[in-house]
Design an enzyme around this catalytic site. Sequence first.
Site, PDB file in Angstrom:
ATOM      1  N   ASP A  13     -82.370 -33.278 -30.469  1.00  0.00           N
ATOM      2  CA  ASP A  13     -82.374 -31.267 -30.221  1.00  0.00           C
ATOM      3  C   ASP A  13     -83.331 -31.090 -31.157  1.00  0.00           C
ATOM      4  OD1 ASP A  13     -80.093 -31.832 -28.791  1.00  0.00           O
ATOM      5  OD2 ASP A  13     -78.924 -30.735 -30.590  1.00  0.00           O
ATOM      6  N   ARG A  22     -94.418 -24.399 -29.342  1.00  0.00           N
ATOM      7  CA  ARG A  22     -95.908 -23.958 -29.264  1.00  0.00           C
ATOM      8  C   ARG A  22     -95.863 -23.860 -27.435  1.00  0.00           C
ATOM      9  NH1 ARG A  22    -100.607 -25.959 -30.509  1.00  0.00           N
ATOM     10  NH2 ARG A  22    -100.547 -24.726 -33.392  1.00  0.00           N
ATOM     11  N   HIS A  54     -83.354 -25.132 -27.078  1.00  0.00           N
ATOM     12  CA  HIS A  54     -84.230 -26.415 -27.548  1.00  0.00           C
ATOM     13  C   HIS A  54     -84.207 -27.605 -26.597  1.00  0.00           C
ATOM     14  CE1 HIS A  54     -79.946 -27.468 -29.115  1.00  0.00           C
ATOM     15  NE2 HIS A  54     -80.175 -27.350 -30.049  1.00  0.00           N
ATOM     16  N   THR A 104     -76.991 -23.142 -35.396  1.00  0.00           N
ATOM     17  CA  THR A 104     -76.416 -24.998 -35.233  1.00  0.00           C
ATOM     18  C   THR A 104     -74.584 -24.398 -34.782  1.00  0.00           C
ATOM     19  OG1 THR A 104     -75.817 -27.166 -36.053  1.00  0.00           O
ATOM     20  CG2 THR A 104     -75.795 -25.018 -37.791  1.00  0.00           C
ATOM     21  N   THR A 105     -73.657 -25.403 -34.459  1.00  0.00           N
ATOM     22  CA  THR A 105     -72.139 -25.346 -34.359  1.00  0.00           C
ATOM     23  C   THR A 105     -71.761 -25.198 -35.653  1.00  0.00           C
ATOM     24  OG1 THR A 105     -73.089 -26.932 -32.390  1.00  0.00           O
ATOM     25  CG2 THR A 105     -70.782 -26.801 -32.846  1.00  0.00           C
ATOM     26  N   HIS A 198     -72.261 -34.500 -38.170  1.00  0.00           N
ATOM     27  CA  HIS A 198     -73.234 -32.864 -38.559  1.00  0.00           C
ATOM     28  C   HIS A 198     -73.106 -32.378 -39.875  1.00  0.00           C
ATOM     29  CE1 HIS A 198     -73.679 -28.351 -38.240  1.00  0.00           C
ATOM     30  NE2 HIS A 198     -73.625 -28.520 -36.926  1.00  0.00           N
ATOM     31  N   GLY A 220     -78.646 -35.862 -36.341  1.00  0.00           N
ATOM     32  CA  GLY A 220     -79.793 -35.508 -35.740  1.00  0.00           C
ATOM     33  C   GLY A 220     -81.556 -34.130 -36.676  1.00  0.00           C
ATOM     34  N   HIS A 221     -80.286 -33.653 -37.019  1.00  0.00           N
ATOM     35  CA  HIS A 221     -81.716 -32.422 -37.672  1.00  0.00           C
ATOM     36  C   HIS A 221     -82.233 -33.264 -39.148  1.00  0.00           C
ATOM     37  CE1 HIS A 221     -82.472 -29.129 -40.830  1.00  0.00           C
ATOM     38  NE2 HIS A 221     -83.255 -28.806 -39.777  1.00  0.00           N
TER      39      HIS A 221
END
Length: 249
Positions: A13, A22, A54, A104-105, A198, A220-221
């Site tokens: 994401d 951008r 995203h 976020t979730t 998470h 992810g992050h």
Amino acid sequence: MTQPKQRLGVNIDHVATVRNARGSAWPDPLRAALLAEAAGADGITAHLREDRRHIRDADMEALRAGLGIPLNFECAATDEMAAIALRLKPHAVCLVPEKREERTTEGGLDVAGDANRLTHFIAPLRDAGCRVSMFIGHDARQIEASARIGAAVVELHTGHYSDLHAEGRFAEAEAELSALRIGAAFAHSLGLEVHAGHGLTFDNVAPIAAIPEVRELNIGHFLIGEAIFEGLGSAIEEMRRRMDLARAG
Ligand code: PXP
């Protein structure tokens, strides 16, 4: 005793977050997903949020068409998302709660409180061959409700554990970890496949990865952030090389 290998789902994401900052086509989430695939990821997760902050619809199409590994389509349980999922038919659909104002979730899905609607919501997805997953806390009620409505998978929310760990509240993190372990064992005993994710990082992943019933982690992050540090040096060196080459002649 050695356990079977755990799958790693990479959430891309935040490649789209950087691109959207951008308003251009760069960096491309599909390219990141293919890099993740080449690096050994077992699946790619992408969350198409209602506000498209995203990942966008075209990203989901490109991922569905371009990936050689399973795509996990994360979304809210809305009619709009059901229509998209039924068109794309990804390997998995992970249902998450979604609030517009959240970063976020934040919490898990209330499967117990919305069981009737969710039973009807997931039926066509299951019929289409998608593995349906519920993103929930470790609470036994939510786990039991997920099994009852016919979900194949539960993904246990590790965000609270991760936050406690990051704040150095290790005794509380340990208690949260115990609850996650109990939840994972309970879910497994009901025949659910157990995933978790998470907020996972190099520093906090080990105890979660060691839970025997957890078959897959979705991360992810942290990975996208870490990639900046791993990749920035070589990107700068390559730019330097091209600049020097341009002036060498
Ligand atoms: N699993 C689910 C269901 C999520 O909603 C998210 C965040 O989008 C993740 C895993 C990955 O979390 P993180 O980006 O913090 O690693």
